[in-house]
Enzyme design. Structure first.
Site, PDB file in Angstrom:
ATOM      1  N   ASP A   1       0.819  -1.198   0.077  1.00 45.05           N
ATOM      2  CA  ASP A   1       0.009   0.041  -0.007  1.00 45.05           C
ATOM      3  C   ASP A   1       0.829   1.364   0.026  1.00 45.05           C
ATOM      4  O   ASP A   1       2.149   1.208   0.244  1.00 45.05           O
ATOM      5  CB  ASP A   1      -0.971  -0.018   0.961  1.00 45.05           C
ATOM      6  CG  ASP A   1      -1.994   0.961   1.034  1.00 45.05           C
ATOM      7  OD1 ASP A   1      -2.156   1.337   0.065  1.00 45.05           O
ATOM      8  OD2 ASP A   1      -2.639   1.032   2.190  1.00 45.05           O
TER       9      ASP A   1
ATOM     10  N   ASP B   1      -9.365   3.189  -2.434  1.00 43.67           N
ATOM     11  CA  ASP B   1     -10.351   3.664  -1.089  1.00 43.67           C
ATOM     12  C   ASP B   1     -11.642   4.116  -1.738  1.00 43.67           C
ATOM     13  O   ASP B   1     -11.730   5.242  -1.942  1.00 43.67           O
ATOM     14  CB  ASP B   1      -9.349   4.846  -0.234  1.00 43.67           C
ATOM     15  CG  ASP B   1      -8.323   4.183   0.356  1.00 43.67           C
ATOM     16  OD1 ASP B   1      -8.163   3.036   0.546  1.00 43.67           O
ATOM     17  OD2 ASP B   1      -7.509   5.045   0.795  1.00 43.67           O
TER      18      ASP B   1
ATOM     19  N   GLU C   1       2.449   4.654  -4.286  1.00 44.04           N
ATOM     20  CA  GLU C   1       2.524   5.293  -5.625  1.00 44.04           C
ATOM     21  C   GLU C   1       3.796   5.984  -5.775  1.00 44.04           C
ATOM     22  O   GLU C   1       4.160   6.366  -7.077  1.00 44.04           O
ATOM     23  CB  GLU C   1       1.124   6.430  -5.413  1.00 44.04           C
ATOM     24  CG  GLU C   1      -0.010   5.984  -5.551  1.00 44.04           C
ATOM     25  CD  GLU C   1      -0.673   5.140  -4.086  1.00 44.04           C
ATOM     26  OE1 GLU C   1      -1.310   3.995  -4.113  1.00 44.04           O
ATOM     27  OE2 GLU C   1       0.079   5.377  -3.248  1.00 44.04           O
TER      28      GLU C   1
END
Length: 787
Positions: free
Chosen positions: A407, A484, A410
């Site tokens: 997670d 999300d 990015e």
């Protein structure tokens, strides 16, 4: 206070400025070719063209320097030696392979590409390749009125992207996304065009921030990048299946995941203690609800330090993992890239000592705020760092862990830009590049490091990796969840086209947070979403801290009973799903498919985003609005059998279908087959039976493929698998089955056949031998136990 609709969340609006002046590529003057590479010398640079296959051609142009034919990390295929003829006239140069023809207009230089039947694939008109002095590159293509555009990876909105502008820049959307939010967590600069029943595709191999503009009112579309070169591949098709086979041949296909990864996954941000995890697992067992995975979100760590765990919250983590594994439940922990600045923390110490962190050109380490506080970030573009990071996962494998959840990769940083400073310099294996250029592949390369490290550490067992960020080719290493989302009906609706377009972009193993991550779900929404989740490739229920819990029993017995039914149904359908995963591994075909993928000649399917196919012959038409028990669904050509009632609906038209809260509308195409297994509590429990359900037609032939292997190791790569071809010939009152198998795997299950829409007089033969069958007059099914 969160509103009851995500329309309150609007994507950021960039200030619109006047369009920068673009310089056209100009005229072609000369051309040459050596070793399958064709070079065209134009006013502003050299265009290089190479056939990678007879049906894949690459076109590259760098107006700022030498035009290189190196590739990004997305591309794994080496170019084949393709024979191509050359023909030149005063106006054009034509390159022809067995399956593609590339026509190069000289003045000005423009590209047209045809397939071997003369069908125009792509063409440049008034505008072609161009650039700006600020470093932007762009490529214009003609847009036909009949063009429909799909792919682009992880994008919200409708299935067909005509009329939209999309940006590729991996971004953590702090407020959960809505249908207009762009960009999101992944970048896939690839798309498929469907036009009048035929398909072709383009992959723009550029890792900078890229934009795809189909919003124009003109007859042209454009793809552009903030830097780098124009470098794209054209896939000739001619079917959507062909395009995806070609694209995934170039960028790679997913390895087969462990079977347990296809089961049901339960997650929450966070299950915060060992006791809570044990209670969750025990409740599933007591309620006889199947479960394969429980996730540990960031609270399991010691101060959010990766490769640690909080010994107060989880005093016996290794024993917990062992105890759950004995019950068929695996634990998957989250691992973020941020490494806390802490001189006493061994991971930070090693990173500093060996120069493993991202740095500025002056040599100072880049620090950003994430969950642990001030943190450094591993430079995954350096193979030494990837190896180090992969090896660090021994911390997890020593605990008995076989799957990892990446997670914040990015990479996400808690600042105004939401990410790392674009001036940071990456090692890039000795060829330094800025973060501006390599931002979009950071998560991809973290995924590579994690997957390869876990694969080595697990000694022949298949690892499972889930990632939020990625780039084209991420399917080689990880499954993808869509980030999300929210507990709104529109987010359930939005999940279908998102997953279908990911599948069309090579990412077959994907799914949303079922039930919604943020906001408070309710029993009806959770139930309808769990019904859909049972048939998405990746099936995880996940929700956020501070919001209502979403375990199957969270809303009482009424909803629990239905949710349990569909989780159990997921396990019953695993043989069929696993066969589709094998197909994705072999050909790149998605598990979850838009209807046009199988019916490209049917224009009614081009804009359908609220129903989908599981494989080629199973149609799911879910209810995705509240207090609703009826909907209109479109059925392509053929007859479709209601899975629950046996009713036959004629295809090529719309039908009004009814579905109370207990019912997910499922339809099987008549003449096809599906393989179902036993209902079980976990994939660790072996199947005793496997039943091929054949939906009888009154004539014709069909072939069903059933795949199986040990589900745990890579022995399938050496031929230790079972692929059974089941050929069925239908007569008015007969069914003739011929089986043929390949591979060395010997399954433990016994094979049965169930012939639907049969009569007691229906004659059944298997491999030429007439069978004794048991007839169920109520369901009109003939049951045959194979020896």
């Amino acid at each position: 206070m969160l509103e009851d609709t995500s329309f309150a969340i609007q994507p950021e609006q960039d200030d619109k400025t006047q369009e920068t002046h673009r310089i056209d590529i100009g005229n072609m003057h000369t051309f040459s070719h050596t070793e399958h590479v064709f070079s065209f010398h134009c006013d502003t640079g050299i265009v290089k063209i190479r056939f990678y296959r007879e049906d894949i051609v690459r076109i590259a142009f760098n107006p700022f320097g030498e035009t290189s034919l190196s590739t990004s990390v997305a591309v794994v295929k080496e170019p084949e030696k393709v024979d191509a003829s050359v023909h030149e006239t005063e106006e054009e140069v034509t390159l022809t392979s067995a399956k593609q023809t590339v026509v190069l207009q000289k003045r000005p230089f423009r590209v047209r590409i045809y397939d071997n039947h003369g069908r125009l694939l792509v063409a440049e008109g008034k505008k072609g390749m161009a650039f700006t002095y600020q470093g932007e590159v762009c490529c214009f293509k003609m847009m036909d009125e009949a063009d429909h555009f799909y792919g682009f990876g992880e994008k919200t909105g409708f299935l067909d992207k005509r009329g939209e502008t999309m940006t590729m820049w991996n971004t953590d959307v702090y407020a959960p996304h809505n249908p207009e939010t762009d960009p999101l967590y992944q970048s896939h600069p690839y798309f498929m065009t469907v036009r009048n029943g035929s398909a072709h595709g383009i992959f723009f191999d550029n890792t900078y921030k890229t934009t795809f503009d189909f919003q124009t009112a003109t007859d042209e579309y454009c793809f552009s990048a903030e830097g780098g070169a124009i470098d794209y591949y054209v896939f000739a098709g001619p079917t959507p299946k062909d395009v995806l086979e070609q694209y995934t041949d170039l960028t790679g296909r997913m390895p087969l995941p462990p079977k347990w990864a296809l089961g049901y996954h339960q997650s929450r941000y966070s299950y915060e203690t060992e006791q809570e995890v044990r209670e969750i697992a025990q409740t599933f067992i007591e309620k006889d609800i199947p479960l394969d995975v429980i996730y540990l979100d960031i609270h399991y760590m010691n101060g959010y330090r990766v490769f640690t765990f909080d010994r107060n919250r989880f005093p016996n983590l290794k024993q917990l993992i062992a105890d759950l594994k004995q019950k068929g439940i695996r634990v998957v922990p989250i691992v973020d890239p941020g490494v806390k600045e802490d001189p006493e923390y061994v991971i930070y110490q090693e990173g500093i000592r060996h120069d493993y962190f991202c740095k500025y050109i002056e040599g100072n380490v880049y620090f950003g705020e994430v969950w642990p506080g001030k943190s450094a970030f591993p430079d995954f573009t350096n193979k030494k760092v990837r190896k180090w990071w992969g090896e660090k996962h021994q911390f997890y494998t020593d605990l008995g862990i076989e799957g990892i959840w990446n997670d914040m990769n990015e990479p996400s940083v808690f600042n105004e830009t939401k990410t790392m400073d674009v001036k940071v310099i990456h090692d890039n294996d000795g060829d330094p590049k800025t973060h501006r250029e390599l931002h979009n592949v950071y998560g991809f390369m973290m995924g590579e490091a994690t997957y390869k490290g876990m694969k080595k550490l697990l000694n022949g067992k298949r690892p499972f990796l889930l990632t939020r960020a990625g780039f084209s080719g991420i399917q080689r290493y990880a499954a993808v969840w869509t980030g999300d989302n929210r507990s709104f009906w529109e987010h359930l609706q939005m999940s279908l086209p998102m997953c279908m377009n990911l599948g069309l972009s090579g990412v077959a193993f994907c799914g949303p947070d079922v039930g919604g991550f943020a906001h408070n779900t309710n029993g009806e929404l959770l139930t309808r979403w769990m019904q859909v989740g049972a048939f998405t490739p990746y099936f995880r229920n996940h929700c956020a801290i501070g919001f209502r819990r979403q375990e199957p029993w969270a809303f009482g017995e009424k909803y629990e009973r239905i949710i349990k039914k569909y989780i159990r149904l997921r396990y019953q359908w695993l043989p069929h799903l696993y066969t589709l995963f094998a197909e994705a591994h072999e050909t790149g075909a998605p598990v979850m498919r838009p209807l046009f993928f199988e019916y490209p000649d049917d224009e009614n399917t081009y804009n359908l985003y609220d129903e989908f196919l599981v494989g080629a012959n199973v149609l799911i038409a879910p209810i995705m609005t509240p207090s609703t028990t009826r909907r209109v669904a479109y059925f392509p050509k053929g007859n479709w059998v209601d899975y629950w009632t046996g009713e036959v609906l004629e295809g090529g038209q719309y039908h009004l279908i009814s579905a109370d809260l207990e019912t997910l509308p499922i339809f099987i195409k008549q003449g096809s087959a599906i393989a179902l297994g036993d209902v079980k509590r976990s994939t660790e429990m072996p199947d005793e039976h496997r039943t091929v359900h054949i939906y009888k037609a009154n004539g014709g032939k069909a072939t069903y493929v059933l795949y199986d292997d040990d589900g745990q190791t890579f022995s399938y790569e050496k031929g230790d698998y079972l692929r059974m071809y089941i050929e069925v010939e239908y007569g008015e009152n007969s069914v003739h089955i011929v089986t043929k198998s390949e591979g060395t795997y010997q399954p433990s299950w016994k094979l049965s056949f169930a012939i639907h829409h049969a009569t007691e007089q229906t004659k059944v033969t298997i491999d030429g031998n007439e069978q004794n069958a048991i007839f169920d007059p109520h369901q009109r099914i003939l049951l045959i136990q194979s020896e």
